[in-house]
Design an enzyme around this catalytic site. Structure first.
Site, PDB file in Angstrom:
ATOM      1  N   GLY A 127     -36.091 -43.562  -8.612  1.00 46.80           N
ATOM      2  CA  GLY A 127     -36.262 -42.332  -8.567  1.00 46.80           C
ATOM      3  C   GLY A 127     -36.038 -41.564  -9.540  1.00 46.80           C
ATOM      4  O   GLY A 127     -35.120 -40.773  -9.587  1.00 46.80           O
ATOM      5  N   TYR A 128     -36.665 -41.548 -10.641  1.00 43.64           N
ATOM      6  CA  TYR A 128     -36.453 -40.654 -11.957  1.00 43.64           C
ATOM      7  C   TYR A 128     -37.548 -39.800 -12.096  1.00 43.64           C
ATOM      8  O   TYR A 128     -37.155 -38.648 -11.843  1.00 43.64           O
ATOM      9  CB  TYR A 128     -36.698 -41.829 -12.926  1.00 43.64           C
ATOM     10  N   SER A 129     -38.818 -40.021 -12.360  1.00 37.60           N
ATOM     11  CA  SER A 129     -39.810 -39.061 -12.665  1.00 37.60           C
ATOM     12  C   SER A 129     -40.234 -38.233 -11.653  1.00 37.60           C
ATOM     13  O   SER A 129     -39.878 -38.762 -10.286  1.00 37.60           O
ATOM     14  CB  SER A 129     -41.139 -39.706 -13.112  1.00 37.60           C
ATOM     15  N   GLU A 244     -33.560 -51.494 -19.792  1.00 42.53           N
ATOM     16  CA  GLU A 244     -35.062 -51.564 -19.378  1.00 42.53           C
ATOM     17  C   GLU A 244     -35.871 -52.152 -20.525  1.00 42.53           C
ATOM     18  O   GLU A 244     -36.610 -52.634 -20.755  1.00 42.53           O
ATOM     19  CB  GLU A 244     -35.484 -50.011 -19.061  1.00 42.53           C
ATOM     20  N   ASN A 385     -45.093 -43.818 -25.434  1.00 41.78           N
ATOM     21  CA  ASN A 385     -45.150 -44.328 -26.898  1.00 41.78           C
ATOM     22  C   ASN A 385     -44.966 -43.090 -27.683  1.00 41.78           C
ATOM     23  O   ASN A 385     -44.491 -43.549 -28.963  1.00 41.78           O
ATOM     24  CB  ASN A 385     -46.395 -45.203 -27.114  1.00 41.78           C
ATOM     25  N   GLU A 386     -45.461 -41.955 -27.226  1.00 39.67           N
ATOM     26  CA  GLU A 386     -45.154 -40.963 -28.260  1.00 39.67           C
ATOM     27  C   GLU A 386     -43.541 -40.651 -28.100  1.00 39.67           C
ATOM     28  O   GLU A 386     -43.333 -40.227 -29.458  1.00 39.67           O
ATOM     29  CB  GLU A 386     -45.836 -39.685 -27.462  1.00 39.67           C
TER      30      GLU A 386
END
Lengths: 399, 377
Positions: A127-129, A244, A385-386
């Site tokens: 539960g992060y984003s 990760e 990736n940005e």
């Protein structure tokens, strides 16, 4: 300089290969080889076999159930698993929450959670984003307000992969709204059966409900589920992110996919009497990505060598995320190009367990455009990736 | 030199644009693709009523004129709405073959029905191993007295489920890759010996794999001269390639517009993400791709409307499809990437445009095929 394996290491490699041949269930291998969707039970069953062998968590400290392997052994193990098509244990428990628990949890929490993670008795999700906190994760708004012996949690988490199967979720929650955004965040473990939690599926581009939104409506969480100190969650989360990023290059998996791709191209007519593998335009692209994966493999090995002499993996590991995900995405494009119009039928039933007819489309290629669509997520998740490039420009190049 | 539309073309564009804008929003489309047939019969009648189904046909066939520029105008607008009604399959592919090859009687019998919206067509040309080589035909049609007997397997038969008639490309003589000996037959979709596996494609369009097992057809179902159909088939497929390239131009414009809008409103780190120069440059590159794609499609459409040789026309289409293919890959992927996770979901239209342009890449010769073809012409 020397990148050869020692005799001991070669022996270990053989041991891993023999183990996989003997113990990786045939029915799961059949699914992996034929692009059939894996079910929860497949992951659980395989992890329990690894558990019996003691090989679930090479990166854990030995005292909690780690293997005590050298970095080279870990590399060999990951490579052999990937090349054989054997899945890594689902990351959320073993690779994500467990390192936080054994690094920052108390003794009681370690005893309560780690054995069940190792034995695959409990399925974890992340539960992060949040809908408005993606790349800017620290702006998260889910709140946890102290009320006696409980926190009361309210908010919405999103992109919760395989949350529909989960027994527990680890969350970043805001416990102090007045502090600087990184400093008011806590790391909380929440039982998914707690009243007030609702899981709603999100269908991705391949029409599969792989991720979810998890809603918290006055969910009461015992304070003993807090990891470490209140408002220190961001620090713990950053540690988790470096875990990760191990294996994020996905080299073994890419190598396996490239090997299969080469076979498929050799057996795919180019329409003019030859095979696609003999078509120089295609062969050139295949060579290009094989070389990219080779360069990536050695970049990863260099990182690994640094770790083995005691250096922490630095921001260079962002290279592995960027190049690794782009390489797998390019491989997906090549699968689709081999399949050509055979990749267009969208028939999920023929990739479900128990389907044994002829597929519309062509064998395992019939799903290649859906795989291509689905894997666009790879350059977005885990720190887009940005964001990785921002890390390189700031932390490595000093810009 | 004049790149502006004629009054008629302008009216045609306005009419299709108005329909897409007011009656073909994303939710409507979503409902349509989930119905049994996968298209709206009501809209199909409307297309006929508004005269759009006459656009691909020459005046002598009773059509609007059949210019490639007209077709481009319609397809670009369809691309913006991701229209799934079987215009391409019925009017451009099937209708195109009848127009190219049919006798006066065959045209009379079928083209007016197509333009009125009462006849739907599908073209069975691709085979499991043919890839994009139109001369690679393994399906056979053997003469048997006054009939032909067709055997073989066809894939990617667009509009296969709903078509009343199938145009089947089969070999009446010669070997698998010979240019001679390829014929086209008009076969009733319900003829005995035909079996279909129908499916929805990744882009929501309907198609089928079709097996022909001793399908007996009368000699008058042959379209054009026996064994001489390949050149006409190539012309029709090239016209379809141009049509979907124009559709892609419309779809890519939407992707760019939506991406720019999104980055202006999506806030992270306290600001709209569109303020980041790294993202601005990528959207500028998308814009460049869109403009080059539009330019080369216009070039190819104009070339098809001239008296240039078949080879020159083929080369122009190959160039357009290859260049648009490159643009679609880039614009599609970048739209998803710049939106982030939300564009990986089924909920947002962006992913659906991405799937449609990816499908277009795979139709009528993918980018690599067209590049090699261009080099050889």
């Amino acid at each position: 300089m020397n990148a050869d394996f020692t005799a001991e290491e070669l022996k270990f490699q053989k041991e891993v290969q023999d183990f996989l041949k003997a113990e990786f269930p045939q029915d799961i291998k059949h699914k992996v080889d034929n692009g059939i969707r894996l079910e929860k039970d497949d992951f659980v069953r395989w992890q329990k076999i690894l558990y019996k062998k003691g090989w679930v968590a090479p990166n854990w400290p030995v005292e909690y159930g780690g293997t005590g392997w050298t970095p080279t052994q870990k590399y060999i193990f990951a490579m052999e698993m990937g090349l054989y098509g054997a899945m890594e244990p689902v990351a959320f428990g073993v690779k994500m929450v467990a390192p936080v628990i054994y690094s920052y949890g108390n003794e009681e929490q370690k005893k309560r959670f780690l054995p069940d993670i190792l034995a695959s008795n409990v399925w974890w999700c992340q539960g992060y984003s949040e809908p408005n906190s993606g790349s800017d994760l620290a702006s998260l708004k889910t709140t946890a307000v102290r009320d006696g012996d409980h926190y009361v949690v309210n908010g919405t988490k999103t992109w919760t992969t395989l949350g529909q199967y989960a027994d527990w979720i680890f969350c970043l929650v805001r416990t102090d709204s007045t502090a600087k955004k990184q400093e008011g965040i806590s790391f909380l473990l929440i039982d998914m059966k707690t009243p007030g939690i609702k899981v709603s599926p999100i269908y991705l581009l391949d029409d599969e409900p792989e991720v979810n939104e998890v809603h918290f409506d006055n969910v009461r969480v015992p304070v003993e589920n807090l990891i470490g100190e209140e408002n220190q969650g961001w620090t713990y989360a950053k540690v988790l992110l470096t875990h990760e990023r191990t294996n994020i290059a996905q080299v073994p998996n890419s190598k396996l996919k490239l090997r299969k791709l080469r076979d498929l191209a050799a057996n795919t007519p180019d329409g003019f009497g030859g095979s696609l593998l003999n078509n120089t335009v295609f062969a050139r692209k295949l060579a290009e990505v094989e070389i990219q994966v080779l360069a990536l493999e050695y970049a990863e090995l260099r990182t690994l060598a640094a770790v083995s002499v005691g250096k922490a993996p630095g921001p260079e590991s962002s290279i592995l995320k960027v190049v690794g995900t782009e390489a797998t995405q390019f491989i997906d494009e090549l699968y689709m190009e081999v399949a050509a119009y055979h990749s267009l039928p969208h028939i999920p039933e023929q990739f479900a367990e128990g389907f044994d007819g002829d597929r519309v489309g062509k064998g395992s290629l019939a799903n290649s455009s859906n795989v291509y669509f689905n894997n666009r997520k790879k350059s977005i998740y885990g720190g887009s990736n940005e964001i990785q490039k921002n890390i390189i420009s700031k932390a490595v190049l000093g810009l | 030199m004049d790149f502006s539309y004629s009054d008629e073309q302008q009216m045609l564009q306005d009419s299709v644009q108005k329909f897409v804008y007011s009656q073909y929003d994303f939710d409507t489309r979503r409902k349509i693709i989930k119905t049994d047939t996968g298209f709206s019969a009501e809209y199909w009648s409307l297309f006929a009523e508004l005269g759009w189904l006459t656009v691909p046909f020459k005046e002598e066939d009773g059509g609007f004129g059949g210019s490639a520029v007209d077709l481009m105008v319609v397809m670009e607008e369809f691309g913006k709405g991701m229209v799934v009604e079987p215009f391409l399959a019925t009017a451009v592919l099937g209708g195109g073959l009848i127009s190219e090859l049919g006798s006066a009687a065959q045209k009379e019998a079928m083209l007016s029905a197509v333009m009125e919206g009462s006849l739907q067509l599908a073209t069975a040309y691709a085979e499991p191993d043919s890839r994009y080589n139109l001369a690679s035909v393994g399906t056979s049609a053997k003469k048997d007295g006054a009939s032909y007997v067709i055997n073989g397997n066809k894939v990617l038969v667009l509009n296969g489920p709903a078509a009343n008639k199938l145009l089947v490309v089969a070999r009446t003589s010669g070997e698998k890759f010979d240019r001679d000996g390829i014929s086209v037959f008009v076969v009733d979709a319900s003829a005995s010996g035909i079996s279909k596996r129908e499916y929805t494609a990744v882009d929501g369009h309907r198609a089928a794999e079709v097996q022909f097992n001793d399908v007996k057809v009368s000699a008058d179902s042959l379209l054009g001269a026996e064994g001489k159909a390949l050149t006409a088939l190539e012309r029709v497929i090239d016209r379809a390639a141009l049509a979907v390239s124009a559709e892609a131009v419309g779809a890519m414009d939407c992707l760019l517009k939506k991406t720019v809008e999104y980055t202006k409103t999506r806030k992270q780190f306290g600001v709209a993400i569109g303020t980041f120069q790294a993202l601005q440059h990528r959207m500028s590159e998308m814009f460049i791709e869109c403009q080059l794609a539009r330019s080369i499609v216009i070039m190819a459409a104009m070339k098809l409307d001239t008296t240039a040789s078949d080879a020159e026309k083929a080369k122009a289409v190959a160039a357009a499809k290859a260049r648009v293919g490159r643009a679609m890959r880039k614009v599609g992927q970048e739209s998803v990437q710049l939106h982030g996770g939300i564009a990986c979901t089924d909920e947002l239209d962006v992913g659906h445009y991405f799937k449609r342009v990816t499908t277009i890449e795979n139709l009528f010769g993918n980018t690599d095929y067209q590049l090699v073809r261009y080099a050889s012409l």
